[in-house]
Structures are given as C-alpha cells and as structure tokens.
Scaffold this motif. Structure first.
Motif, PDB file in Angstrom:
ATOM      1  N   SER A   6       0.827  -1.206   0.000  1.00 35.00           N
ATOM      2  CA  SER A   6       0.000   0.000   0.000  1.00 35.00           C
ATOM      3  C   SER A   6       0.862   1.257   0.000  1.00 35.00           C
ATOM      4  CB  SER A   6      -0.949  -0.014   1.199  1.00 35.00           C
ATOM      5  OG  SER A   6      -1.902  -1.046   1.066  1.00 35.00           O
TER       6      SER A   6
ATOM      7  N   ALA B  22       2.100   1.515  -3.461  1.00 32.42           N
ATOM      8  CA  ALA B  22       1.018   1.891  -4.370  1.00 32.42           C
ATOM      9  C   ALA B  22       0.811   3.400  -4.369  1.00 32.42           C
ATOM     10  CB  ALA B  22      -0.272   1.178  -3.979  1.00 32.42           C
TER      11      ALA B  22
ATOM     12  N   LEU C  20       6.053  -0.273  -8.617  1.00 31.66           N
ATOM     13  CA  LEU C  20       5.261  -1.422  -9.072  1.00 31.66           C
ATOM     14  C   LEU C  20       6.044  -2.726  -8.876  1.00 31.66           C
ATOM     15  CD1 LEU C  20       3.567  -0.113 -12.347  1.00 31.66           C
ATOM     16  CD2 LEU C  20       2.508  -0.504 -10.114  1.00 31.66           C
TER      17      LEU C  20
ATOM     18  N   MET D 240       5.637  -3.787  -5.383  1.00 31.05           N
ATOM     19  CA  MET D 240       4.325  -4.409  -5.187  1.00 31.05           C
ATOM     20  C   MET D 240       4.328  -5.847  -5.698  1.00 31.05           C
ATOM     21  SD  MET D 240       1.594  -1.385  -6.024  1.00 31.05           S
ATOM     22  CE  MET D 240       0.299  -2.294  -5.168  1.00 31.05           C
TER      23      MET D 240
ATOM     24  N   GLU E  35      -3.828  -5.791  -4.056  1.00 28.08           N
ATOM     25  CA  GLU E  35      -3.203  -4.472  -4.004  1.00 28.08           C
ATOM     26  C   GLU E  35      -2.631  -4.082  -5.362  1.00 28.08           C
ATOM     27  OE1 GLU E  35      -3.147  -6.661  -1.683  1.00 28.08           O
ATOM     28  OE2 GLU E  35      -3.449  -5.687   0.265  1.00 28.08           O
ATOM     29  N   LEU E  36      -1.983  -5.040  -6.036  1.00 29.22           N
ATOM     30  CA  LEU E  36      -1.422  -4.753  -7.357  1.00 29.22           C
ATOM     31  C   LEU E  36      -2.519  -4.446  -8.362  1.00 29.22           C
ATOM     32  CD1 LEU E  36       1.016  -4.607  -9.241  1.00 29.22           C
ATOM     33  CD2 LEU E  36       0.836  -7.084  -9.562  1.00 29.22           C
TER      34      LEU E  36
ATOM     35  N   CYS F  34      -3.983  -0.983  -7.643  1.00 26.58           N
ATOM     36  CA  CYS F  34      -3.094   0.107  -8.060  1.00 26.58           C
ATOM     37  C   CYS F  34      -3.134   0.311  -9.569  1.00 26.58           C
ATOM     38  CB  CYS F  34      -1.668  -0.194  -7.598  1.00 26.58           C
ATOM     39  SG  CYS F  34      -0.486   1.120  -7.952  1.00 26.58           S
TER      40      CYS F  34
ATOM     41  N   TYR G  81      -8.116   3.277  -4.585  1.00 30.48           N
ATOM     42  CA  TYR G  81      -7.275   2.099  -4.322  1.00 30.48           C
ATOM     43  C   TYR G  81      -7.670   1.435  -2.998  1.00 30.48           C
ATOM     44  CZ  TYR G  81      -3.232  -0.353  -2.402  1.00 30.48           C
ATOM     45  OH  TYR G  81      -2.427  -1.278  -1.789  1.00 30.48           O
TER      46      TYR G  81
END
Length: 482
Positions: free
Chosen positions: A231, A234, A262, A265, A273-274, A277, A447
C-alpha cells in the motif's frame, strides 16, 4: 525580523522522548496506563507544532507521521515494542485540528458535503443499533472511536495544509523510499537468516510464504506485513505516475520510479493491491487531460485487458484455489477465514434487521479487544484460526455490516464513494498542480476502496493515512492557487 513565535525545541524534544518512553512501558504497566500518557504528550507536541511552527509546520508534521510509522514498525519487528497504537492515536488528535477546515470546505463549495452526510448517517445508525443491544460500554466506545478514524485521517490533510515544504517532503519520499525498501528486500531474500534474526520480535512471520512460488518469500522489507508495504508503494507509484503526465519536468525519472514501486508491489505478492493500483492508474490516465478522452478510453481498455490476461496467467491457480475455499465453484463448505467472517456478518445482519448487533460486538477492534462473547455464541470457537493474531481484523466490511446492518454498511460505502467522486470531479476542472493532487487523492482513496473487501483498509492508518491526508492537501493547494 520575523514576528512568528519560535518553536520551543527543548520542550518539544522532552515531550517526544516522554511519549516514546511511555509507549515503551506498555509491556510493563499495560496500555491502559501508558497509552493515554503518551497520547497526551503527543497531543501537546501537536498543539505546539500547529500553533508555533509557522510555515515549517506542514513539512515537520508530514515527516513526523511517516518516520514514526516506520519507527513503530521497526521497533515492533526488532524489540517487540508496540508504538502503533500511540501513533494512530496521535494521528486522530492531529486530525481534530483539521475538522473545522473540512466543515468549512463543505459549507463553502459543498464538495465534501455528501461525504460528511453519509458518514454522519452511518455513525448515527450504528449508534442507534447499539441502543438496547448486547454491546458492552467499553467495547462500544472503543469501536465508535475507531469508526471516527477514517474521518479524522481525512481531516489530517486540512490540519497540515499545503506548502512548498510539504511538496518537497513528498518529492523526497517518492525519490528515495524505494531505495531503502529494495535494499532491505535484498537482505530479506539473499540473507533470510540475518533478516529474520534481526526482525525476530514481530511475533509472527505469517504471510511471508509466496503462494505462487516465484520469489523466496513475500517481501516485507521494513514493514510489518507485505500488504502494508504494498500500500505504501502503491501510493508513491500513483504519485510518481501523476508527476509523469501532469508537469513539464523530465518524465524519465518519474517513469522509472513508477516501475520501481510497481516492482516492489510485485515482490510483495499482494494480488489485490497490485490489481487495485493498476486500476487506479488507469483511472488517472483517463482523467489527466481534458482533451483526447475517447482515444485514452480505447487505450485504457487495451491496457486493462492485457493486464488482466497477464494477471490471470500468473495467479490463476492460486485464485482458483482461494475461490474454492470461499465456496465458489464447488460444493465444499466455506473454509477461508475471511469468508467465514463475511458469512457470519450476513447472518447477524439478517438477525437484527433493520439495525445491527451494535458497536463493539462483531468484526471490529472493539469486539476483538474487549468482548468476544458474540463470536462464541455464533460458533466461531470451532474454527482453527479463531483467537490467532490478526484474523478477526483481516477484512473491513463485515464490521459495519454486522454492527450497523445493511443500511449502515450502505451508508458507509456511500460515504467513501462520495469522497472518491468529489476528488475526481475536482480533478477534471483543476489546473495542472491542483489536478495532480486531486487525482492522487481520488485515485488513492479508490485504491483503498478496491482492497477493502480483503483488508483492514480504512481502519488501518498504515494503509489509509497518505491517501486520506491528500484530500485536504489538494483542497489547500487549490485554494492557494486561486
């Protein structure tokens, strides 16, 4: 000669030191004695900063918020000293100083009025659900304060305000945080023995196993859990991406920062989460310019389909396995802890319709800390995971659904959606600087909304504090440029 009062640095240092000592004493004297003392000291520090720090106030507060979060994580992982509660309480105290600013913004241009109305509606409905319920006073009071946390985190940005110093802090964090995170990940993967010996006091390494077998583990770096690192990354991926398209500065450096965050992540192996984002980036891509929207819409669709295909190719086996544990696509019983908590909240909402079971009874911090009796009555004691660390607070929506019913959960969801839409609407009409900040606020909150079904999300400042404060910062920057 400046007429601005000088900040009493000595007193401030003593107060901060006493706050840290009070927090460190929690294992000895208990949270009931130590946390309030530390919170009072941090509150005094906040008052001194807000009233006497002058133009440097915002940057000092911002540095303090971020560095105390990292310090809290490191102390937890290395020495077992829990500062997270003190840090969160200090954020709530700081947020109180921005509440008037949020009310003023809602009164002047009505941008935040729907958010405030829906939030107030949720709090009122949850309180009505508590009257005459089985809720215990201490658990209900604690949960009510916890439900105020997202609102106060949004107020935090209004307390800090926008300045060139705040802008420089965000720029420095974006440019250099990734380097520290990646360096610690390198140790975590190349020398795991050293890493887990140094961070041996975290109490658990749950979540470090990579379910898809690509990496040695789910990377955590200096953070307490891979999801928290993801997070943080992100937010700065979104920040760097906003800088790519909305300023005249060189774009290559910011593009490389987007790739770096990225990559962090990806290393965390946090799938939702990916995905969240990337979705927020697509929204930012669509709204970053007024012209050429149809062409960008086609481009976003192509990018989205390609990303979804790659995502499915990499994670399909693991996703299908988890779907089976949720009871999707088969005839087996629901086995996933989050799914069992969701099912339980639906049953509670049906039982207490149109209200809920009351604050501090199910799915939140109040029940987890002070009253687990309702869980036992519902039969949760038979689950293998019940009572183990973090499971009861591992997802967000069952709390509002059970404690305030379907109506309360809908009001809460509407408040977050209203906040996101308000920021994105302002972004469309703003100039480059304000648009960058409004997009960052709106897409950052989007997000968090996207990951909330499987994350503590809005209740966890480690996840929500940066997007939340950006709302007030965007509003302040917009007023400054008028």
């Amino acid at each position: 000669m400046s007429l601005q009062p000088r900040l009493p640095v000595g007193w401030l240092a003593l107060l901060c030191l006493f706050s840290l000592v009070s927090a460190a004493a929690i294992p000895l004297v208990g949270a009931i004695a130590a946390v309030p003392a530390a919170a009072v000291c941090l509150g005094v520090c906040a008052i001194l900063l807000i009233t006497q720090a002058g133009s440097a106030r915002g940057s000092i507060l911002l540095w303090g918020i971020v560095l105390l979060q990292v310090t809290s994580s490191l102390l937890t992982k290395t020495a077992g000293i829990g500062l997270s509660g003190v840090w969160q309480l200090s954020l709530m105290i700081l947020g109180l100083f921005g509440f008037v600013g949020l009310i003023t913004a809602a009164r002047c241009d009505r941008i935040f009025l729907p958010f405030l109305i829906f939030t107030a509606g949720f709090l009122l409905w949850a309180s009505l659900s508590t009257i005459g319920s089985r809720a215990r006073y201490l658990a209900a009071a604690y949960q009510f304060a916890s439900d105020l946390k997202p609102l106060l985190l949004v107020c935090l940005g209004f307390a800090i305000g926008w300045s060139s110093g705040v802008s420089r802090v965000f720029g420095a964090l974006a440019k250099w945080s990734w380097l520290v995170i990646v360096a610690v990940i390198a140790v975590e993967w190349a020398l795991p023995g050293i890493y887990f010996n140094v961070f041996a006091a975290s109490g658990s390494v749950r979540g470090t196993f990579d379910p898809i077998g690509i990496f040695p583990s789910r990377a955590m770096s200096v953070f307490e859990h891979p999801s928290i690192m993801a997070s943080y990354a992100a937010f700065f991926a979104l920040y760097s991406y906003a800088m790519v398209g909305l300023t005249d500065k060189p774009k290559l450096g910011w593009s490389l920062l987007v790739a770096a965050y990225l990559s962090i992540m990806v290393a965390s192996v946090q799938r939702q989460e990916l995905a969240a984002c990337l979705f927020a980036m697509i929204v930012m891509y669509l709204l970053k310019r007024r012209e050429g929207v149809p062409a960008r819409l086609i481009g976003a669709a192509i990018i989205g389909v390609a990303a979804a295909a790659i995502f499915w190719l990499v994670f399909s086996d693991n996703l299908l396995s988890e779907a089976g544990m949720w009871g999707i696509g088969n005839f087996h019983t629901v086995e996933h802890p989050r799914a069992q908590i969701f099912v339980g909240s639906l049953n509670v909402a049906r039982q207490y319709w149109p209200f809920g079971s009351g604050l501090g009874t199910y799915g939140g911090a109040g029940a987890e800390k002070f009253d687990l009796s309702f869980y036992y009555d519902l039969g949760f004691g038979r689950y293998w995971w019940f009572g183990k660390q973090d499971y009861l607070l591992d997802t967000y929506w069952p709390n509002s659904l059970a404690e305030s019913g379907v109506i309360g959960a809908l009001l809460l969801g509407a408040s977050y959606l209203a906040l996101v839409l308000a920021c994105l609407r302002r972004a469309v009409a703003a100039d480059d600087l304000s648009r960058r900040l409004w997009l960052l606020a709106g897409c950052g909150c989007l997000y968090v909304l996207f990951i909330s079904p499987t994350s503590p999300a809005f209740q966890d400042p480690r996840i929500f504090v940066l997007p939340a404060m950006m709302v007030g910062l965007a509003h302040a920057a917009n007023r400054t440029r008028r």
